[in-house]
Design a protein around this motif. Sequence first.
Motif, PDB file in Angstrom:
ATOM      1  N   VAL A  27      13.769  -1.321 -20.058  1.00  0.00           N
ATOM      2  CA  VAL A  27      14.183  -2.077 -18.869  1.00  0.00           C
ATOM      3  C   VAL A  27      13.539  -1.497 -17.612  1.00  0.00           C
ATOM      4  N   LEU A  28      13.553  -0.163 -17.477  1.00  0.00           N
ATOM      5  CA  LEU A  28      12.961   0.465 -16.295  1.00  0.00           C
ATOM      6  C   LEU A  28      11.445   0.300 -16.266  1.00  0.00           C
ATOM      7  N   PHE A  29      10.822   0.256 -17.425  1.00  0.00           N
ATOM      8  CA  PHE A  29       9.382  -0.015 -17.477  1.00  0.00           C
ATOM      9  C   PHE A  29       9.097  -1.413 -16.931  1.00  0.00           C
ATOM     10  N   MET A  30       9.909  -2.371 -17.361  1.00  0.00           N
ATOM     11  CA  MET A  30       9.755  -3.751 -16.895  1.00  0.00           C
ATOM     12  C   MET A  30       9.977  -3.832 -15.377  1.00  0.00           C
ATOM     13  N   VAL A  31      11.011  -3.156 -14.904  1.00  0.00           N
ATOM     14  CA  VAL A  31      11.296  -3.135 -13.463  1.00  0.00           C
ATOM     15  C   VAL A  31      10.177  -2.418 -12.708  1.00  0.00           C
ATOM     16  N   GLY A  32       9.647  -1.342 -13.297  1.00  0.00           N
ATOM     17  CA  GLY A  32       8.562  -0.603 -12.673  1.00  0.00           C
ATOM     18  C   GLY A  32       7.295  -1.433 -12.533  1.00  0.00           C
ATOM     19  N   VAL A  33       6.977  -2.208 -13.564  1.00  0.00           N
ATOM     20  CA  VAL A  33       5.800  -3.081 -13.505  1.00  0.00           C
ATOM     21  C   VAL A  33       5.964  -4.113 -12.391  1.00  0.00           C
ATOM     22  N   LEU A  34       7.154  -4.695 -12.319  1.00  0.00           N
ATOM     23  CA  LEU A  34       7.416  -5.674 -11.266  1.00  0.00           C
ATOM     24  C   LEU A  34       7.347  -5.015  -9.889  1.00  0.00           C
ATOM     25  N   GLY A  35       7.900  -3.812  -9.778  1.00  0.00           N
ATOM     26  CA  GLY A  35       7.844  -3.091  -8.507  1.00  0.00           C
ATOM     27  C   GLY A  35       6.415  -2.796  -8.086  1.00  0.00           C
ATOM     28  N   VAL A  37       3.790  -4.573  -8.898  1.00  0.00           N
ATOM     29  CA  VAL A  37       3.208  -5.851  -8.462  1.00  0.00           C
ATOM     30  C   VAL A  37       3.639  -6.168  -7.032  1.00  0.00           C
ATOM     31  N   VAL A  38       4.926  -5.973  -6.749  1.00  0.00           N
ATOM     32  CA  VAL A  38       5.455  -6.268  -5.409  1.00  0.00           C
ATOM     33  C   VAL A  38       4.792  -5.375  -4.355  1.00  0.00           C
ATOM     34  N   THR A  42       1.741  -6.661  -1.375  1.00  0.00           N
ATOM     35  CA  THR A  42       1.760  -6.472   0.076  1.00  0.00           C
ATOM     36  C   THR A  42       0.446  -5.879   0.559  1.00  0.00           C
ATOM     37  N   LYS A  43      -0.057  -4.907  -0.184  1.00  0.00           N
ATOM     38  CA  LYS A  43      -1.314  -4.270   0.204  1.00  0.00           C
ATOM     39  C   LYS A  43      -2.482  -5.249   0.078  1.00  0.00           C
ATOM     40  N   VAL A  44      -2.471  -6.039  -1.003  1.00  0.00           N
ATOM     41  CA  VAL A  44      -3.536  -7.019  -1.197  1.00  0.00           C
ATOM     42  C   VAL A  44      -3.495  -8.073  -0.095  1.00  0.00           C
ATOM     43  N   ALA A  45      -2.278  -8.524   0.243  1.00  0.00           N
ATOM     44  CA  ALA A  45      -2.127  -9.519   1.316  1.00  0.00           C
ATOM     45  C   ALA A  45      -2.641  -8.964   2.641  1.00  0.00           C
ATOM     46  N   ASN A  46      -2.296  -7.711   2.927  1.00  0.00           N
ATOM     47  CA  ASN A  46      -2.777  -7.075   4.161  1.00  0.00           C
ATOM     48  C   ASN A  46      -4.292  -6.919   4.169  1.00  0.00           C
ATOM     49  N   HIS A  47      -4.836  -6.653   2.973  1.00  0.00           N
ATOM     50  CA  HIS A  47      -6.296  -6.518   2.856  1.00  0.00           C
ATOM     51  C   HIS A  47      -6.994  -7.813   3.276  1.00  0.00           C
ATOM     52  N   PHE A  48      -6.475  -8.949   2.787  1.00  0.00           N
ATOM     53  CA  PHE A  48      -7.077 -10.236   3.131  1.00  0.00           C
ATOM     54  C   PHE A  48      -6.842 -10.584   4.606  1.00  0.00           C
ATOM     55  N   LYS A  49      -5.657 -10.246   5.102  1.00  0.00           N
ATOM     56  CA  LYS A  49      -5.372 -10.516   6.510  1.00  0.00           C
ATOM     57  C   LYS A  49      -6.327  -9.765   7.436  1.00  0.00           C
ATOM     58  N   GLU A  50      -6.634  -8.539   7.078  1.00  0.00           N
ATOM     59  CA  GLU A  50      -7.475  -7.702   7.945  1.00  0.00           C
ATOM     60  C   GLU A  50      -8.958  -8.033   7.831  1.00  0.00           C
ATOM     61  N   LYS A  51      -9.281  -9.018   6.990  1.00  0.00           N
ATOM     62  CA  LYS A  51     -10.650  -9.541   6.944  1.00  0.00           C
ATOM     63  C   LYS A  51     -10.853 -10.641   7.987  1.00  0.00           C
ATOM     64  N   VAL A  52      -9.745 -11.061   8.595  1.00  0.00           N
ATOM     65  CA  VAL A  52      -9.811 -12.113   9.612  1.00  0.00           C
ATOM     66  C   VAL A  52     -10.311 -11.529  10.931  1.00  0.00           C
ATOM     67  N   ALA A  53     -11.279 -12.209  11.534  1.00  0.00           N
ATOM     68  CA  ALA A  53     -11.838 -11.738  12.803  1.00  0.00           C
ATOM     69  C   ALA A  53     -11.649 -12.784  13.890  1.00  0.00           C
ATOM     70  N   MET A  54     -11.373 -12.312  15.082  1.00  0.00           N
ATOM     71  CA  MET A  54     -11.335 -13.168  16.272  1.00  0.00           C
ATOM     72  C   MET A  54     -12.582 -12.844  17.091  1.00  0.00           C
ATOM     73  N   THR A  55     -13.401 -13.864  17.358  1.00  0.00           N
ATOM     74  CA  THR A  55     -14.654 -13.660  18.081  1.00  0.00           C
ATOM     75  C   THR A  55     -14.488 -14.016  19.556  1.00  0.00           C
ATOM     76  N   LEU A  56     -14.888 -13.074  20.415  1.00  0.00           N
ATOM     77  CA  LEU A  56     -14.875 -13.294  21.859  1.00  0.00           C
ATOM     78  C   LEU A  56     -16.314 -13.479  22.322  1.00  0.00           C
ATOM     79  N   PHE A  57     -16.653 -14.690  22.779  1.00  0.00           N
ATOM     80  CA  PHE A  57     -17.990 -14.938  23.315  1.00  0.00           C
ATOM     81  C   PHE A  57     -18.000 -14.550  24.792  1.00  0.00           C
ATOM     82  N   LEU A  58     -18.923 -13.662  25.152  1.00  0.00           N
ATOM     83  CA  LEU A  58     -18.939 -13.092  26.490  1.00  0.00           C
ATOM     84  C   LEU A  58     -19.804 -13.915  27.449  1.00  0.00           C
ATOM     85  N   LYS A  59     -19.448 -13.841  28.707  1.00  0.00           N
ATOM     86  CA  LYS A  59     -20.237 -14.517  29.741  1.00  0.00           C
ATOM     87  C   LYS A  59     -21.580 -13.788  29.926  1.00  0.00           C
TER      88      LYS A  59
END
Length: 292
Positions: A27-35, A37-38, A42-59
């Motif tokens: 049971v704890l192995f099953m819970v550990g695997v799920l933990g 993944v969870v 979060t880390k994978v989601a943050n990885h993709f989020k931090e690939k997003v760039a906002m571009t500022l075009f300068l005068k």
Amino acid sequence: MASSFDSYQKRRLQSSYVSVVISIALVLFMVGVLGLVVLKSTKVANHFKEKVAMTLFLKDDVTKKQLEGFRASLIKEPFTKKVIYITKKEAAKAYSKDIGEDFLKFLGKNPLKNGIDIYINADFVTPKKMTELENEFSKNAFVSEVSYDKPLIQLLTKNIKRISFWLLVLSGFFGLVAIILINSSIRLSIYSKRFNIKTMQMVGATKRFIRKPFIWQSIKLGFLGAFVALLSLAGLIYYVDAYLPALDLIKDYITLGYLVGGVLIAAFIITWLSTYFATQRFLNLQTDELYY
């Protein structure tokens, strides 16, 4: 004869302990695997989020000194992950490579602007916060235009919320299953000693005194099961890391620390509560009810 019976009882007790440890470990192995993944989701989601760039075009009239000061101020901001300055010449080369031809030959001049790509920290990559940043930068005296992929931000946020919700539901379900299975195993183990519990109670032992050895025994079995589960998880993590090194499982000490701590805490809490309520049930039974 008595020796044979005692030996039989001892083997039966040992078999009961082994079954409890195996149940807890599975049971704890099953819970550990799920933990895992969870935590990694979060880390994978943050990885993709931090690939997003906002571009500022300068005068065009922004001086080199003003540019350096602006870049330095951006790096200090809490939302900034990384800042990359791209000149109009570099942007033209990249664009020509994308379209497969030199567009400057047709236009005669470079219409592009110098720009700064700001890679945003994951906590700020939401539609609301990105819009706030866009509005703030649009008012800046050095910025002529702000650009980023709004549909991508909305899609990322929506999918991450959806995945997080189902992971939460799945975690709750497996947590409930874990409690039920471990509780059942411990109750069966204590059921075989119900007459001993009642005998101790009849000679004047308090409920707390009777419960204490059972609780400690179950906690020991719980930690033994947790140790077996952690060994199995270690093997799984090593195997996955060999085939998916991008996840960086073995070197992610924070995630591994949370995983080990979570499994040990779950083993302690579940076995303690299960044993407490199981012994309480038999302590509250009448003598004639022990046979049913």
